[in-house]
Design an enzyme around this catalytic site. Structure first.
Site, mmCIF file in Angstrom:
data_model
loop_
_atom_site.group_PDB
_atom_site.id
_atom_site.type_symbol
_atom_site.label_atom_id
_atom_site.label_comp_id
_atom_site.label_asym_id
_atom_site.label_seq_id
_atom_site.Cartn_x
_atom_site.Cartn_y
_atom_site.Cartn_z
ATOM 1 N N CYS A 17 0.690 -1.200 -0.192
ATOM 2 C CA CYS A 17 -0.046 0.414 0.227
ATOM 3 C C CYS A 17 0.602 1.801 -0.199
ATOM 4 C CB CYS A 17 -0.952 -0.003 0.936
ATOM 5 S SG CYS A 17 0.121 0.692 2.587
ATOM 6 N N HIS A 79 4.133 2.307 11.663
ATOM 7 C CA HIS A 79 2.872 1.566 12.836
ATOM 8 C C HIS A 79 2.665 2.753 13.961
ATOM 9 C CE1 HIS A 79 5.194 -2.210 11.724
ATOM 10 N NE2 HIS A 79 3.364 -2.390 11.299
ATOM 11 N N CYS A 101 2.552 5.548 9.284
ATOM 12 C CA CYS A 101 1.465 6.538 7.942
ATOM 13 C C CYS A 101 0.386 7.263 7.871
ATOM 14 C CB CYS A 101 0.816 4.984 7.372
ATOM 15 S SG CYS A 101 -0.850 4.980 6.248
ATOM 16 N N HIS A 129 -0.176 -4.433 19.488
ATOM 17 C CA HIS A 129 -0.097 -4.328 17.771
ATOM 18 C C HIS A 129 0.678 -3.032 18.404
ATOM 19 C CE1 HIS A 129 -0.008 -3.379 13.454
ATOM 20 N NE2 HIS A 129 -0.563 -4.376 13.213
ATOM 21 N N GLU A 131 0.276 -0.545 16.501
ATOM 22 C CA GLU A 131 -0.177 0.843 16.020
ATOM 23 C C GLU A 131 -1.481 0.681 17.486
ATOM 24 O OE1 GLU A 131 -3.970 1.532 12.997
ATOM 25 O OE2 GLU A 131 -2.213 0.550 12.618
ATOM 26 N N THR A 170 -6.536 0.329 12.404
ATOM 27 C CA THR A 170 -6.397 0.455 10.664
ATOM 28 C C THR A 170 -7.095 -0.393 9.596
ATOM 29 O OG1 THR A 170 -3.845 0.972 9.827
ATOM 30 C CG2 THR A 170 -5.603 2.964 10.369
ATOM 31 N N CYS A 200 -8.237 1.338 7.119
ATOM 32 C CA CYS A 200 -7.456 2.162 6.199
ATOM 33 C C CYS A 200 -7.917 1.570 4.722
ATOM 34 C CB CYS A 200 -5.582 1.938 5.518
ATOM 35 S SG CYS A 200 -5.242 0.972 4.957
ATOM 36 N N SER A 229 -1.163 -7.575 10.903
ATOM 37 C CA SER A 229 -2.499 -7.847 11.199
ATOM 38 C C SER A 229 -3.494 -7.579 9.795
ATOM 39 C CB SER A 229 -2.985 -6.834 12.031
ATOM 40 O OG SER A 229 -4.840 -6.724 11.843
ATOM 41 N N ASN A 230 -3.124 -6.825 8.866
ATOM 42 C CA ASN A 230 -4.095 -6.746 7.927
ATOM 43 C C ASN A 230 -4.177 -8.094 6.540
ATOM 44 O OD1 ASN A 230 -2.645 -6.864 4.462
ATOM 45 N ND2 ASN A 230 -1.034 -5.023 6.952
#
Length: 319
Positions: A17, A79, A101, A129, A131, A170, A200, A229-230
């Site tokens: 991304c 993150h 980000c 996590h 983030e 996100t 996001c 995570s994503n």
């Protein structure tokens, strides 16, 4: 002996991304500007292949700022970090570059704005996590409460039920988050949400592509890291959308060939921090064993681009 046929459905969008692309560029440009070593607090993005490649170029990855010398530049990961981290870097008079980000930074700003308005923040995210740690660390302890599940909402102890706002990590599952938001709204009718959802665009787009192809796949592989995570959410989305065998693989060597015996269709996607070279490696591994046909399943086109910090804008990356 002829190979069996295999239809591969390739998700688009997939892989890098804009935030990940920017973070990697920041490390490469910092190395170009200041030379090696450049220190990076935490993995710049959650992908071993990417981290190892940057390490080979002179990046040194550490867990804490205390592991960095005062006289070398340090970069904060995509993150995001708690406020105490850049404050400590400034106290030590270090050169630092924040690769957070911009979409994560937006959540940080939202949380601060709500706090300034006297609201206590509830964060939907995963405990531990980076983030989540970074977002919760934007405000004093107790000002941000974490919920991970619908069940957590029921047991939440807040300061004032009429003065609440929520933000989210996100990289969550869009569907799971909808359920948690619904539970928050049901219990706290006046809770304030983000103007635009915090999950996001890249996370949403990759999940939509998986949903579009899952039902027609005998199996699905998500190229990504186990601490991403994503990427883990893409596996869950694939399973819920009708593909009973959805698995995460870091590299082609991780493919469980025995579990895939007898398949005639396969979905492939990649988490937001997985480079395309690893996707191609996985496809090539299947070409060795199958007569492969590839069909791209495109559900969105991404044209997002984030600028690097001003301190690096005079740097040119070779090639």
């Amino acid at each position: 002996m002829s190979k069996p046929n295999l239809q591969i459905y390739l998700a688009a969008p997939r892989g890098f991304c804009a935030g990940v692309d920017r973070a990697i560029k920041i490390v490469e440009m910092a190395l170009q500007k200041w030379g090696a070593p450049v220190y990076v607090r935490h993995e710049i993005v959650h992908n071993k292949f990417v981290v190892d490649g940057l390490r080979d170029k002179g990046a040194v990855f550490v867990e804490e700022l205390s592991d960095c010398p005062d006289d070398r530049p340090v970069i904060f990961s995509a993150h995001g970090v708690a406020k105490v981290v850049p404050a400590e870097a400034e106290r030590r008079e270090m050169i630092y570059v924040d690769a957070t980000c911009p979409l994560v930074s937006k959540v940080h700003i939202e949380a601060e704005r709500h706090s300034d308005a006297g609201l206590q923040i509830i964060m939907i995210g995963h405990a531990g996590h980076p983030e989540t740690i970074g977002t919760m660390g934007q405000l004093p302890e107790g000002e941000v409460l974490l919920v991970e599940t619908v069940q957590d909402v029921a047991t939440l102890k807040v300061r004032d039920e009429s003065k609440l706002a929520f933000v989210t990590q996100t990289t969550l599952s869009v569907d799971d988050t909808i359920d948690i938001v619904a539970a928050l709204n049901a219990r706290f009718p006046t809770i304030v949400g983000p103007h635009k959802e915090d999950i996001c665009y890249a996370t949403t787009n990759r999940q939509m592509a998986v949903k579009a192809m899952a039902a027609q796949c005998d199996a699905m592989l998500v190229v990504g890291a186990p601490n991403s995570s994503n990427s883990k959410r893409l596996v869950e989305v694939g399973t819920k959308a009708g593909c009973s065998y959805s698995q995460l693989v870091q590299r082609a060597k991780d493919i469980d060939w025995r579990a895939l015996e007898g398949i005639s269709s396969l979905g492939i996607t990649a988490g937001a921090s997985a480079p395309e070279v690893l996707v191609n490696e996985v496809i090539d591994a299947f070409r060795d064993k199958y007569d492969v046909a590839v069909e791209v399943v495109e559900t969105a086109v991404e044209r997002v681009n984030f600028k690097v910090p001003r301190v690096l804008r005079d740097v040119e990356i070779p090639g």
